[in-house]
Design a protein around this motif. Sequence first.
Motif, PDB file in Angstrom:
ATOM      1  N   MET A   1       0.701  -1.269   0.094  1.00 36.89           N
ATOM      2  CA  MET A   1       0.193   0.073   0.065  1.00 36.89           C
ATOM      3  C   MET A   1       0.766   1.257  -0.188  1.00 36.89           C
ATOM      4  SD  MET A   1      -2.788  -1.174  -0.500  1.00 36.89           S
ATOM      5  CE  MET A   1      -3.928   0.193  -0.152  1.00 36.89           C
ATOM      6  N   ALA A   2       2.038   1.265   0.542  1.00 37.37           N
ATOM      7  CA  ALA A   2       2.945   2.508   0.704  1.00 37.37           C
ATOM      8  C   ALA A   2       3.227   2.530  -0.935  1.00 37.37           C
ATOM      9  CB  ALA A   2       3.957   1.981   1.529  1.00 37.37           C
ATOM     10  N   ALA A   3       3.808   1.503  -1.665  1.00 39.71           N
ATOM     11  CA  ALA A   3       3.855   1.900  -2.995  1.00 39.71           C
ATOM     12  C   ALA A   3       2.768   2.336  -3.867  1.00 39.71           C
ATOM     13  CB  ALA A   3       4.264   0.530  -3.634  1.00 39.71           C
ATOM     14  N   LEU A   4       1.563   1.954  -3.559  1.00 35.65           N
ATOM     15  CA  LEU A   4       0.322   2.787  -4.105  1.00 35.65           C
ATOM     16  C   LEU A   4       0.221   3.994  -3.753  1.00 35.65           C
ATOM     17  CD1 LEU A   4      -2.295  -0.366  -4.015  1.00 35.65           C
ATOM     18  CD2 LEU A   4      -0.877   0.460  -5.858  1.00 35.65           C
ATOM     19  N   ALA A   5       0.731   4.463  -2.445  1.00 40.95           N
ATOM     20  CA  ALA A   5       0.366   5.921  -1.964  1.00 40.95           C
ATOM     21  C   ALA A   5       1.552   6.775  -2.789  1.00 40.95           C
ATOM     22  CB  ALA A   5       0.523   5.738  -0.440  1.00 40.95           C
ATOM     23  N   ALA A   8      14.742  -0.630   5.432  1.00 39.54           N
ATOM     24  CA  ALA A   8      15.296  -1.738   5.494  1.00 39.54           C
ATOM     25  C   ALA A   8      15.969  -2.068   7.106  1.00 39.54           C
ATOM     26  CB  ALA A   8      16.318  -2.048   4.433  1.00 39.54           C
ATOM     27  N   LEU A   9      16.858  -0.902   7.388  1.00 36.40           N
ATOM     28  CA  LEU A   9      17.616  -0.969   8.732  1.00 36.40           C
ATOM     29  C   LEU A   9      16.414  -1.209   9.716  1.00 36.40           C
ATOM     30  CD1 LEU A   9      20.180  -0.878  10.158  1.00 36.40           C
ATOM     31  CD2 LEU A   9      20.139   1.569  10.038  1.00 36.40           C
ATOM     32  N   ALA A  10      15.359  -0.137   9.617  1.00 37.62           N
ATOM     33  CA  ALA A  10      14.380  -0.070  10.874  1.00 37.62           C
ATOM     34  C   ALA A  10      13.554  -1.360  10.957  1.00 37.62           C
ATOM     35  CB  ALA A  10      13.630   1.152  10.660  1.00 37.62           C
ATOM     36  N   LEU A  11      13.445  -2.145   9.718  1.00 44.81           N
ATOM     37  CA  LEU A  11      12.575  -3.322   9.668  1.00 44.81           C
ATOM     38  C   LEU A  11      13.397  -4.615  10.374  1.00 44.81           C
ATOM     39  CD1 LEU A  11      10.026  -4.505   9.443  1.00 44.81           C
ATOM     40  CD2 LEU A  11      10.889  -5.048   6.753  1.00 44.81           C
ATOM     41  N   GLY A  12      14.977  -4.469  10.105  1.00 42.15           N
ATOM     42  CA  GLY A  12      15.641  -5.325  10.599  1.00 42.15           C
ATOM     43  C   GLY A  12      15.854  -5.150  12.299  1.00 42.15           C
ATOM     44  N   LEU A  13      15.580  -4.097  12.743  1.00 41.96           N
ATOM     45  CA  LEU A  13      15.802  -3.958  14.279  1.00 41.96           C
ATOM     46  C   LEU A  13      14.354  -3.912  14.784  1.00 41.96           C
ATOM     47  CD1 LEU A  13      18.216  -0.939  14.191  1.00 41.96           C
ATOM     48  CD2 LEU A  13      18.907  -3.442  14.669  1.00 41.96           C
ATOM     49  N   ALA A  14      13.247  -3.982  14.072  1.00 36.59           N
ATOM     50  CA  ALA A  14      11.940  -3.898  14.718  1.00 36.59           C
ATOM     51  C   ALA A  14      11.388  -5.359  15.197  1.00 36.59           C
ATOM     52  CB  ALA A  14      10.926  -3.843  13.612  1.00 36.59           C
ATOM     53  N   SER A  15      11.152  -5.260  16.517  1.00 34.85           N
ATOM     54  CA  SER A  15      10.721  -6.401  17.396  1.00 34.85           C
ATOM     55  C   SER A  15       9.336  -6.199  17.749  1.00 34.85           C
ATOM     56  CB  SER A  15      11.568  -6.388  18.586  1.00 34.85           C
ATOM     57  OG  SER A  15      11.761  -5.564  19.352  1.00 34.85           O
ATOM     58  N   GLN A  16       8.713  -4.984  17.629  1.00 36.05           N
ATOM     59  CA  GLN A  16       7.250  -4.870  17.815  1.00 36.05           C
ATOM     60  C   GLN A  16       6.334  -4.355  16.778  1.00 36.05           C
ATOM     61  OE1 GLN A  16       6.334  -5.315  21.272  1.00 36.05           O
ATOM     62  NE2 GLN A  16       8.348  -5.773  21.830  1.00 36.05           N
ATOM     63  N   PRO A  65       5.447   0.775  10.499  1.00 35.50           N
ATOM     64  CA  PRO A  65       6.179   1.837   9.808  1.00 35.50           C
ATOM     65  C   PRO A  65       7.297   1.729   8.878  1.00 35.50           C
ATOM     66  CG  PRO A  65       6.053   2.253  12.296  1.00 35.50           C
ATOM     67  CD  PRO A  65       5.389   0.889  11.834  1.00 35.50           C
ATOM     68  N   ALA A  66       8.230   0.680   9.368  1.00 38.85           N
ATOM     69  CA  ALA A  66       9.392   0.289   8.659  1.00 38.85           C
ATOM     70  C   ALA A  66       9.007  -0.322   7.306  1.00 38.85           C
ATOM     71  CB  ALA A  66      10.338  -0.557   9.489  1.00 38.85           C
ATOM     72  N   ALA A  67       8.055  -1.125   7.229  1.00 43.26           N
ATOM     73  CA  ALA A  67       7.534  -1.492   6.142  1.00 43.26           C
ATOM     74  C   ALA A  67       7.136  -0.656   5.520  1.00 43.26           C
ATOM     75  CB  ALA A  67       6.419  -2.665   6.418  1.00 43.26           C
ATOM     76  N   ALA A  68       6.444   0.392   5.863  1.00 43.46           N
ATOM     77  CA  ALA A  68       5.693   1.404   4.924  1.00 43.46           C
ATOM     78  C   ALA A  68       6.852   2.147   4.271  1.00 43.46           C
ATOM     79  CB  ALA A  68       4.905   2.470   5.809  1.00 43.46           C
ATOM     80  N   VAL A  69       8.022   2.397   4.994  1.00 48.06           N
ATOM     81  CA  VAL A  69       9.228   3.441   4.538  1.00 48.06           C
ATOM     82  C   VAL A  69       9.906   2.599   3.384  1.00 48.06           C
ATOM     83  CG1 VAL A  69      11.325   4.329   4.952  1.00 48.06           C
ATOM     84  CG2 VAL A  69       9.238   4.660   6.540  1.00 48.06           C
ATOM     85  N   LEU A  70      10.080   1.120   3.856  1.00 48.26           N
ATOM     86  CA  LEU A  70      10.637   0.337   2.644  1.00 48.26           C
ATOM     87  C   LEU A  70       9.985   0.311   1.410  1.00 48.26           C
ATOM     88  CD1 LEU A  70      13.054  -1.570   2.001  1.00 48.26           C
ATOM     89  CD2 LEU A  70      12.034  -3.428   3.245  1.00 48.26           C
ATOM     90  N   GLY A  71       8.814  -0.003   1.496  1.00 52.68           N
ATOM     91  CA  GLY A  71       7.819   0.059   0.658  1.00 52.68           C
ATOM     92  C   GLY A  71       7.760   1.219  -0.483  1.00 52.68           C
ATOM     93  N   ALA A  72       7.782   2.447   0.362  1.00 54.42           N
ATOM     94  CA  ALA A  72       7.854   3.600  -0.617  1.00 54.42           C
ATOM     95  C   ALA A  72       9.192   3.757  -1.384  1.00 54.42           C
ATOM     96  CB  ALA A  72       7.329   4.949   0.466  1.00 54.42           C
ATOM     97  N   GLY A  73       9.977   3.595  -0.719  1.00 59.13           N
ATOM     98  CA  GLY A  73      11.364   3.684  -1.225  1.00 59.13           C
ATOM     99  C   GLY A  73      11.633   2.821  -2.424  1.00 59.13           C
TER     100      GLY A  73
END
Length: 435
Positions: free
Chosen positions: A50-54, A83-91, A97-105
């Motif tokens: 969805m981030a890509a669509l946005a 990518a870095l934020a998603l690799g560190l995300a544990s919650q 939000p990390a997936a949204a940033v990665l998808g948009a980029g």
Amino acid sequence: MGAALRRIQIGSALSAFGLGFTVPYLYVYVAQVRDLGAGTAGVVLGVFAMAALAVLPFTGRAIDRRGPLPVLIVASVIASLGALALGLASQVTAAVPAAAVLGAGTAVMQPALATMLVRCTGPSTRTRAFAMQFFLQNLGLGIGGLVGGQIVDTSRPASFTLLFLIEAVMFLVLGAIAATVRMPRTSVAAPGVAADGATPRGGLRVLLSHRAMVQLCVLGFVVFFACYGQFESGLAAYGTEAAGIEPSTLGVALAANTAVIVIAQFVVLRLVERRRRTRVVAAVGLIWAFAWIVAGYAGLGHGSQTMATAAMISTYALFGLGESMLSPTVAPLVADLAPEAMVGQYNSAFALCKQLALAVGPAVGGPMGASLHGPYIVTFVLFSLGITALALRLGRRLTPVQDQPSLANVPSRVVAVSVPQEAAAEVPAPVAAVH
């Protein structure tokens, strides 16, 4: 290849190599390694799409106004941070939000790279350049997935963090390589755009009035819906539920798909680059229809398990053959239809159609492939035949050079431009007569 084009291709391949480290393992990482559950993993994957669509509706105008190079550099930095934020995300609050940033980029990088390829090529070399990009990206994804598979360990979250860190570094490498590229200047003002090269306010209106481009977008949606949108959802569900193949066999099937692309790409290129593009796409529809029939035999033919497994692997391989035929035809055609100052918007519009298909495809195909086995096969045989019909219809709207660039004696960006209907009314008579 010139120096600029060579660097673009290398950067594109390295970014695909980075994506290959994480794409096959994203679901497992969120659901099992971080222990956030299947539901959260589905949300993360959905947010990624969805981030890509946005962002894609705004990407084209930014590319045309600022240039593809700065847009690509910014997108690579954003994707690296995601990518870095998603690799560190544990919650959940960090993963979504990390997936949204990665998808948009990653979504913005696609049309930016495509526009850079257009700027560095002419109609006579563009087909081969896009085929090379497709070949290198698939090779990068495949190698990245294989190397990543040797690193991952579901009992050690740090191994997955390493994968995302490598991916983040590869995005930064892409940005660094892109920063060294000297893009050729464009000076041709196309019909429907301002003389200074600025994108008019009616850019979207001009695109929507361009019937050939609208038909190509519809064709692109059906192509990605009937193939790429089924790989990891409907076709995978059908293979395990109806054909009874082991989940590990899906990895072998995907490897067969990549192998066919890598082996066949340049053999196929020699066969298709002097033929009409729409006829090539029409042939892809027939090949994919046959691939779905083979898949139907695997799940509905009541043969041996060995035959069912071989049939499913063959299905993925046939899809790969079709993909190798599409790469030198569809993407270059988008560029050749675009007015000079709207290449970014045309590439972004096509990328948006692709992303819509990739979002809708799993939602439709997943449930059907898992439970409605017969209707699933029939539906996608018909969609594949629809590709053939749409391609032949599109061929009637293209000029001979647009459909078969080898007919052009002298490479010319202007010759390759198809004028949208509303813009054509403003073109002086001698130019309009050419089109």
